[in-house]
Scaffold this active site. Structure first.
Site, PDB file in Angstrom:
ATOM      1  N   ARG A 144     -93.537 -74.828 -81.999  1.00 16.47           N
ATOM      2  CA  ARG A 144     -93.140 -75.279 -80.661  1.00 16.47           C
ATOM      3  C   ARG A 144     -92.250 -74.258 -79.972  1.00 16.47           C
ATOM      4  NH1 ARG A 144     -91.233 -81.196 -79.843  1.00 16.47           N
ATOM      5  NH2 ARG A 144     -91.244 -80.235 -77.785  1.00 16.47           N
ATOM      6  N   LYS A 171     -88.482 -69.819 -74.079  1.00 16.69           N
ATOM      7  CA  LYS A 171     -89.177 -71.112 -73.943  1.00 16.69           C
ATOM      8  C   LYS A 171     -88.470 -72.000 -72.929  1.00 16.69           C
ATOM      9  CE  LYS A 171     -88.355 -74.495 -77.002  1.00 16.69           C
ATOM     10  NZ  LYS A 171     -87.892 -75.776 -76.441  1.00 16.69           N
ATOM     11  N   ASN A 172     -87.148 -72.121 -73.067  1.00 11.78           N
ATOM     12  CA  ASN A 172     -86.405 -73.066 -72.231  1.00 11.78           C
ATOM     13  C   ASN A 172     -86.169 -72.579 -70.808  1.00 11.78           C
ATOM     14  OD1 ASN A 172     -86.480 -74.829 -74.305  1.00 11.78           O
ATOM     15  ND2 ASN A 172     -84.363 -74.485 -74.979  1.00 11.78           N
ATOM     16  N   ASP A 212     -78.496 -75.217 -80.269  1.00 11.34           N
ATOM     17  CA  ASP A 212     -79.792 -74.746 -80.773  1.00 11.34           C
ATOM     18  C   ASP A 212     -79.652 -73.646 -81.817  1.00 11.34           C
ATOM     19  OD1 ASP A 212     -81.538 -75.108 -77.562  1.00 11.34           O
ATOM     20  OD2 ASP A 212     -80.848 -76.564 -79.047  1.00 11.34           O
ATOM     21  N   ARG A 246     -81.145 -89.152 -76.452  1.00  9.63           N
ATOM     22  CA  ARG A 246     -81.471 -88.283 -75.298  1.00  9.63           C
ATOM     23  C   ARG A 246     -81.930 -89.065 -74.070  1.00  9.63           C
ATOM     24  NH1 ARG A 246     -84.580 -83.020 -77.531  1.00  9.63           N
ATOM     25  NH2 ARG A 246     -83.785 -82.128 -75.613  1.00  9.63           N
ATOM     26  N   CYS A 278     -85.885 -89.169 -79.897  1.00  8.52           N
ATOM     27  CA  CYS A 278     -86.190 -87.840 -80.431  1.00  8.52           C
ATOM     28  C   CYS A 278     -85.476 -87.707 -81.764  1.00  8.52           C
ATOM     29  CB  CYS A 278     -85.690 -86.804 -79.423  1.00  8.52           C
ATOM     30  SG  CYS A 278     -85.539 -85.145 -80.085  1.00  8.52           S
TER      31      CYS A 278
HETATM   32  C1  EPZ Z   1     -82.002 -78.753 -73.305  1.00  5.50           C
HETATM   33  O1  EPZ Z   1     -82.370 -80.102 -73.608  1.00  5.50           O
HETATM   34  C2  EPZ Z   1     -82.852 -77.868 -74.232  1.00  5.50           C
HETATM   35  N1  EPZ Z   1     -84.254 -78.114 -73.959  1.00  5.50           N
HETATM   36  C3  EPZ Z   1     -82.539 -78.207 -75.686  1.00  5.50           C
HETATM   37  O2  EPZ Z   1     -83.261 -77.294 -76.517  1.00  5.50           O
HETATM   38  C4  EPZ Z   1     -81.065 -77.996 -75.934  1.00  5.50           C
HETATM   39  O3  EPZ Z   1     -80.753 -78.413 -77.238  1.00  5.50           O
HETATM   40  C5  EPZ Z   1     -80.237 -78.826 -74.931  1.00  5.50           C
HETATM   41  O4  EPZ Z   1     -80.618 -78.515 -73.579  1.00  5.50           O
HETATM   42  C6  EPZ Z   1     -78.752 -78.551 -75.054  1.00  5.50           C
HETATM   43  O5  EPZ Z   1     -78.477 -77.196 -74.912  1.00  5.50           O
HETATM   44  C7  EPZ Z   1     -84.824 -77.496 -72.876  1.00  5.50           C
HETATM   45  O6  EPZ Z   1     -84.202 -76.763 -72.120  1.00  5.50           O
HETATM   46  C8  EPZ Z   1     -86.271 -77.752 -72.662  1.00  5.50           C
HETATM   47  P1  EPZ Z   1     -79.191 -82.000 -72.274  1.00  5.50           P
HETATM   48  P2  EPZ Z   1     -81.895 -81.295 -72.632  1.00  5.50           P
HETATM   49  O7  EPZ Z   1     -79.700 -82.867 -71.180  1.00  5.50           O
HETATM   50  O8  EPZ Z   1     -81.815 -80.805 -71.252  1.00  5.50           O
HETATM   51  C9  EPZ Z   1     -77.044 -86.219 -73.050  1.00  5.50           C
HETATM   52  C10 EPZ Z   1     -84.629 -76.590 -78.297  1.00  5.50           C
HETATM   53  O9  EPZ Z   1     -84.350 -76.589 -79.515  1.00  5.50           O
HETATM   54  N2  EPZ Z   1     -77.701 -86.675 -71.804  1.00  5.50           N
HETATM   55  O10 EPZ Z   1     -78.397 -80.820 -71.892  1.00  5.50           O
HETATM   56  O11 EPZ Z   1     -82.755 -82.452 -72.938  1.00  5.50           O
HETATM   57  C11 EPZ Z   1     -78.052 -85.903 -74.161  1.00  5.50           C
HETATM   58  O12 EPZ Z   1     -78.432 -87.046 -74.870  1.00  5.50           O
HETATM   59  C12 EPZ Z   1     -84.235 -77.803 -77.453  1.00  5.50           C
HETATM   60  O13 EPZ Z   1     -85.179 -75.656 -77.712  1.00  5.50           O
HETATM   61  C13 EPZ Z   1     -77.434 -87.940 -71.329  1.00  5.50           C
HETATM   62  O14 EPZ Z   1     -76.687 -88.704 -71.945  1.00  5.50           O
HETATM   63  O15 EPZ Z   1     -80.429 -81.554 -73.187  1.00  5.50           O
HETATM   64  C14 EPZ Z   1     -77.272 -84.894 -75.007  1.00  5.50           C
HETATM   65  O16 EPZ Z   1     -76.443 -85.584 -75.882  1.00  5.50           O
HETATM   66  C15 EPZ Z   1     -83.788 -78.966 -78.270  1.00  5.50           C
HETATM   67  N3  EPZ Z   1     -78.027 -88.336 -70.167  1.00  5.50           N
HETATM   68  C16 EPZ Z   1     -76.462 -84.131 -73.962  1.00  5.50           C
HETATM   69  O17 EPZ Z   1     -76.422 -84.955 -72.801  1.00  5.50           O
HETATM   70  C17 EPZ Z   1     -78.872 -87.514 -69.452  1.00  5.50           C
HETATM   71  O18 EPZ Z   1     -79.412 -87.927 -68.410  1.00  5.50           O
HETATM   72  C18 EPZ Z   1     -77.034 -82.773 -73.570  1.00  5.50           C
HETATM   73  O19 EPZ Z   1     -78.406 -82.922 -73.314  1.00  5.50           O
HETATM   74  C19 EPZ Z   1     -79.124 -86.229 -69.949  1.00  5.50           C
HETATM   75  C20 EPZ Z   1     -78.518 -85.819 -71.129  1.00  5.50           C
END
Ligand code: EPZ
Length: 423
Positions: A397, A22-23, A305, A122, A117
């Site tokens: 999802r 998916k990701n 995850d 996020r 979320c």
């Molecule tokens: C991706 O989300 C995945 N989703 C998530 O999978 C996964 O949990 C996550 O990466 C971490 O591995 C997809 O790929 C579609 P991040 P993403 O940006 O990219 C903070 C699932 O279950 N952050 O790596 O949204 C954020 O709040 C889903 O399949 C900022 O502060 O996650 C978090 O604490 C859920 N500012 C951390 O970084 C930003 O601009 C990591 O988030 C971006 C992120």
């Protein structure tokens, strides 16, 4: 309303297939916006998030044919309207992945802010800072990001933290920017590496995807692609945790061994047998489960995850384990539901102390997010009696027909209709 009903305490045996990731599919479908030709993505799982992405691309003005496992995306006769509305973005945060491609391809984009979320605030500040470094003018108005740049130009961007979709958004934007971009402190997830492969197929020059530093030389134009995506390491990991919890011996077909290293290390420490077999992974458990401590971290650390699924396994381990969640500030929503099933878990800030119990007892429980729902399914597989997991739209999802796949290895599990009002 749909729910999943499970009668537990059955060992699992046989073969269970893993689908495409998916990701990986979500960012790659957004990358189709970078070219006008017809792109073909293969091994796409039948998931609600794929349908949402297809609806978003259609809204933007693309022809999208979803015939899973194949999805075709091509330019439509009408011009693209670079606007992603709140109604679509609120259904799926990953919709923010159209921001980079729209801005790079059409010089402007209006994308709804994803909003909060269940698992954390996020924010997308890293996405916006990166696009500004590539020369975009960005303002946030009425809940929308409005970005403009006649032509993005290459730059050096250092992320403050590892962000998966942040890295992917900037990779796609830089692929059509003038000149060379260097991204530092990137996310190293296999899905990021996969996007790099697709951008290279489209004619961009991406080096280092999957490492902490990525170099991208932009092009004036990009070509469509034909690509079969990698297997879903989180779906595979979920099945491996389920087999570990229920006991038995199963071949997890098409499971990406190398991408699952951090999960395999921890599962082996619990006493589970794991071996590479063909393009899959054989998993077996005969002896009691040993408690193991886990701390989530960006890849190649233990994936957040998989935290909820591993917690369900630790609920029936012989002893005490400590799980620490370092990525999302609110990712223990499954704990109260596991407690309803007789688990013994104490949470303090981002740490959960799990005392294994002899047995869980079946109950009616509520899914709160995608991975939390998977952990409740695993708990139901080992519980005595019947478990009913409600709000399985969370499950849909990210898992294609999970109840059918688990039933295929002997689980007593089915999808049922239940009254929307909880009992
Ligand atoms: C991706 O989300 C995945 N989703 C998530 O999978 C996964 O949990 C996550 O990466 C971490 O591995 C997809 O790929 C579609 P991040 P993403 O940006 O990219 C903070 C699932 O279950 N952050 O790596 O949204 C954020 O709040 C889903 O399949 C900022 O502060 O996650 C978090 O604490 C859920 N500012 C951390 O970084 C930003 O601009 C990591 O988030 C971006 C992120």
């Amino acid at each position: 309303m749909d729910a999943v009903r499970i009668r537990g305490s059955r060992r699992l045996n046989g073969r269970i297939p893993v689908g495409g990731a998916k990701n990986a599919a979500l960012p790659i479908l957004c990358a189709t916006l970078l070219s006008d030709g017809e792109s073909l993505l293969r091994r796409v799982p039948r998931l609600r998030d794929i349908e949402t992405t297809a609806a978003l691309l259609r809204f933007l003005g693309r022809n999208v044919e979803v015939a899973t496992p194949e999805v075709r995306v091509a330019a439509a006769s009408s011009p693209v309207r670079p606007e992603a509305p709140y109604e679509l973005v609120r259904q799926m945060r990953a919709s923010v992945l159209v921001l980079g491609p729209l801005l790079a391809r059409f010089g402007r984009a209006k994308v709804s802010l994803p909003g909060g979320c269940a698992i954390g605030a996020r924010p997308i500040d890293q996405h916006l800072q990166g696009l500004q470094a590539l020369g975009a003018k960005i303002r946030v108005e009425h809940g929308y990001v409005i970005a403009e740049a006649p032509r993005l130009r290459g730059a050096e961007i250092v992320f403050d933290l590892s962000t998966v979709t942040g890295t992917e958004n900037l990779m796609m934007a830089a692929a059509l920017a003038r000149g060379r971009t260097t991204l530092v402190n990137c996310a190293r997830e296999p899905e990021v590496e996969e996007l790099g492969k697709v951008l290279n197929k489209m004619g961009a020059a991406v080096e280092g995807a999957g490492t902490a530093t990525i170099h991208i030389t932009g092009r004036d134009e990009l070509e469509p692609f034909d690509h079969a995506i990698i297997s879903d390491r989180i779906e595979a990991g979920t099945f491996m945790a389920a087999i570990a919890a229920a006991g038995g011996n199963v071949l997890v077909e098409h499971a990406p061994f190398d991408d699952l290293e951090p999960v395999i290390v921890k599962l082996r420490q619990t006493g589970v047998g794991i071996e590479r077999e063909g393009d899959g992974i054989r998993v077996w458990r005969e002896q009691p489960i040993r408690p193991v401590d886990v701390t989530t971290a960006p890849h190649p650390g233990f994936p957040t995850d998989m935290q909820a699924q591993f917690m369900a396994l630790m609920c029936v381990a012989e002893g005490r384990s400590v799980l620490t969640e370092t990525i999302f500030e609110n990712r223990f929503m499954h704990v109260p539901e596991l407690l309803r099933m007789g688990a013994d878990i104490e949470t303090r800030n981002n740490t959960a102390i799990v005392q294994g119990v002899g047995a869980l007892s079946g109950a009616s429980v509520m899914a709160t997010d995608l991975r939390a729902s998977a952990s409740l399914v695993i708990a139901g597989l080992v519980a005595e009696g019947e478990t009913v997991v409600r709000r399985v739209y969370h499950l849909d999802r990210g898992y294609e027909a999970i109840e059918k796949k688990l039933a295929g290895v002997g689980a007593d599990i089915e999808r049922v209709r239940v009254d929307a009002r909880p009992p």
